[in-house]
Write a protein that holds these residues in place. Structure first.
Motif, PDB file in Angstrom:
ATOM      1  N   PRO A 116      -0.005   2.221   1.420  1.00 26.27           N
ATOM      2  CA  PRO A 116       0.140   2.132   2.877  1.00 26.27           C
ATOM      3  C   PRO A 116      -0.884   2.983   3.630  1.00 26.27           C
ATOM      4  O   PRO A 116      -1.260   4.061   3.183  1.00 26.27           O
ATOM      5  N   SER A 159       1.212  -2.701  -6.976  1.00 24.89           N
ATOM      6  CA  SER A 159       1.684  -1.677  -6.043  1.00 24.89           C
ATOM      7  C   SER A 159       0.983  -1.852  -4.708  1.00 24.89           C
ATOM      8  O   SER A 159      -0.082  -2.468  -4.611  1.00 24.89           O
ATOM      9  N   TRP A 160       1.605  -1.277  -3.657  1.00 22.72           N
ATOM     10  CA  TRP A 160       1.080  -1.376  -2.305  1.00 22.72           C
ATOM     11  C   TRP A 160       0.762   0.012  -1.785  1.00 22.72           C
ATOM     12  O   TRP A 160       1.603   0.902  -1.813  1.00 22.72           O
ATOM     13  N   HIS A 198       5.916 -13.380  -4.426  1.00 19.15           N
ATOM     14  CA  HIS A 198       4.768 -13.704  -5.272  1.00 19.15           C
ATOM     15  C   HIS A 198       5.038 -14.984  -6.058  1.00 19.15           C
ATOM     16  O   HIS A 198       6.131 -15.185  -6.584  1.00 19.15           O
ATOM     17  N   ILE A 229       7.897  -9.643   0.901  1.00 23.51           N
ATOM     18  CA  ILE A 229       6.720 -10.140   0.197  1.00 23.51           C
ATOM     19  C   ILE A 229       7.194 -10.882  -1.043  1.00 23.51           C
ATOM     20  O   ILE A 229       7.964 -10.350  -1.843  1.00 23.51           O
ATOM     21  N   THR A 231       2.263 -13.982  -1.416  1.00 22.43           N
ATOM     22  CA  THR A 231       1.053 -13.830  -2.207  1.00 22.43           C
ATOM     23  C   THR A 231       1.022 -14.932  -3.250  1.00 22.43           C
ATOM     24  O   THR A 231       2.049 -15.392  -3.734  1.00 22.43           O
ATOM     25  N   SER A 261       7.943  -4.022  -1.174  1.00 26.17           N
ATOM     26  CA  SER A 261       6.867  -3.729  -0.222  1.00 26.17           C
ATOM     27  C   SER A 261       6.852  -2.271   0.207  1.00 26.17           C
ATOM     28  O   SER A 261       5.831  -1.786   0.711  1.00 26.17           O
ATOM     29  N   ILE A 314      -1.389 -11.770   6.128  1.00 24.84           N
ATOM     30  CA  ILE A 314      -1.824 -11.378   4.797  1.00 24.84           C
ATOM     31  C   ILE A 314      -3.140 -12.064   4.469  1.00 24.84           C
ATOM     32  O   ILE A 314      -3.395 -13.186   4.914  1.00 24.84           O
ATOM     33  N   VAL A 333      -0.881  -8.247  -7.875  1.00 21.44           N
ATOM     34  CA  VAL A 333      -0.677  -6.928  -7.289  1.00 21.44           C
ATOM     35  C   VAL A 333       0.518  -6.245  -7.948  1.00 21.44           C
ATOM     36  O   VAL A 333       1.564  -6.851  -8.148  1.00 21.44           O
ATOM     37  N   LEU A 344      -0.864  -2.518   4.434  1.00 24.36           N
ATOM     38  CA  LEU A 344      -0.566  -2.402   3.017  1.00 24.36           C
ATOM     39  C   LEU A 344      -1.715  -2.993   2.228  1.00 24.36           C
ATOM     40  O   LEU A 344      -2.128  -4.135   2.478  1.00 24.36           O
ATOM     41  N   ARG A 345      -2.250  -2.213   1.301  1.00 17.62           N
ATOM     42  CA  ARG A 345      -3.285  -2.721   0.405  1.00 17.62           C
ATOM     43  C   ARG A 345      -2.691  -2.895  -0.978  1.00 17.62           C
ATOM     44  O   ARG A 345      -2.234  -1.930  -1.586  1.00 17.62           O
ATOM     45  N   GLY A 346      -2.679  -4.112  -1.456  1.00 22.61           N
ATOM     46  CA  GLY A 346      -2.125  -4.393  -2.778  1.00 22.61           C
ATOM     47  C   GLY A 346      -3.179  -4.259  -3.851  1.00 22.61           C
ATOM     48  O   GLY A 346      -4.278  -4.806  -3.728  1.00 22.61           O
TER      49      GLY A 346
END
Length: 250
Positions: A16, A13-14, A208, A206, A2, A219, A228, A11, A246-248
């Motif tokens: 799911p 948190s992720w 950053h 993941i 990312t 993750s 991604i 981001v 996964l949505r961040g």
């Protein structure tokens, strides 16, 4: 990987979501207008995220899985896959296009509705708004293609260590791949960056980048993460070959 946007928090948190088929790519125009493609027992799959739920779409019946998705707007989306499959979404429905190739297509990227590039077993093909035709600018049989314009295309992924690429401008491009390798292109030269890991940048990993250095993110999974995409530093989507999304969020 990312990438952060200066001045905005990344981001934190992720969230799911588990789907029931393989996901190979993700792309969207906003946090509530996202497309993901892949395949399962019955062939290819396309789902759409409306900000709350992932909903199945109804593409034409074609052979094999879909491997890549990209577009220029919510009414101009392309998905490519096996056996030369190219599907187009006009905002209402998906329709099949004649690609003029029979080999698999694994990557697609669009600069404009009349400048779309797809790559795969037969090299690169270009859509000019009316038809697909071969292009000499892409050599070999690359897995992915991406650019900031038609004059600044990057492609690769077969026989090399690179598995993904993204940038904010022609002079600020990042490429990632095997063994934690990350390279940066400044418009002239590719240079190696310190990633802090020797892991293949897929399996649950993941990272950053805050503009100065790379750091790991939790993750919540150890499974293989495939692709991604993000609309901002706080709205990022990751898909996996095990159907996990996964949505961040910030």
């Amino acid at each position: 990987l990312t990438i952060s946007v200066p001045g905005l928090p990344p981001v934190r948190s992720w969230i799911p979501t588990q789907l029931e088929f393989v996901l190979t790519d993700v792309w969207g125009v906003s946090p509530d207008d996202v497309f993901a493609v892949g395949g399962g027992v019955w062939g290819h799959e396309i789902v759409h995220f409306d900000g709350t739920t992932w909903n199945p779409m109804d593409p034409p019946v074609m052979e094999g899985w879909l491997w890549s998705v990209w577009g220029t707007s919510r009414t101009d989306v392309f998905a490519v896959g096996e056996a030369g499959t190219i599907l187009h979404y006009d905002g209402v429905s998906w329709s099949a296009m004649d690609s003029e190739v029979s080999g698999y297509l694994t990557g697609v990227w669009a600069a404009a509705p009349d400048a779309v590039v797809a790559v795969g077993a037969d090299g690169g093909i270009l859509y000019d708004g009316e038809m697909w035709d071969s292009m000499t600018e892409v050599e070999g049989n690359p897995w992915w293609v991406w650019g900031t314009s038609m004059e600044n295309l990057h492609s690769g992924g077969r026989g090399d260590v690179t598995r993904g690429v993204w940038g904010s401008s022609p002079s600020d491009v990042f490429a990632v791949g095997k063994f934690g390798r990350i390279r940066h292109f400044d418009g002239t030269t590719w240079t190696e960056m310190e990633s802090g890991t020797d892991k293949f940048l897929e399996g649950g990993t993941i990272l950053h980048y805050d503009g100065a250095s790379w750091s790991p993110m939790e993750s919540g999974t150890e499974i293989e993460l495939w692709e991604i995409w993000g609309i901002s530093s706080g709205d990022v989507f990751v898909v996996s070959r095990h159907g996990l999304v996964l949505r961040g969020v910030r």
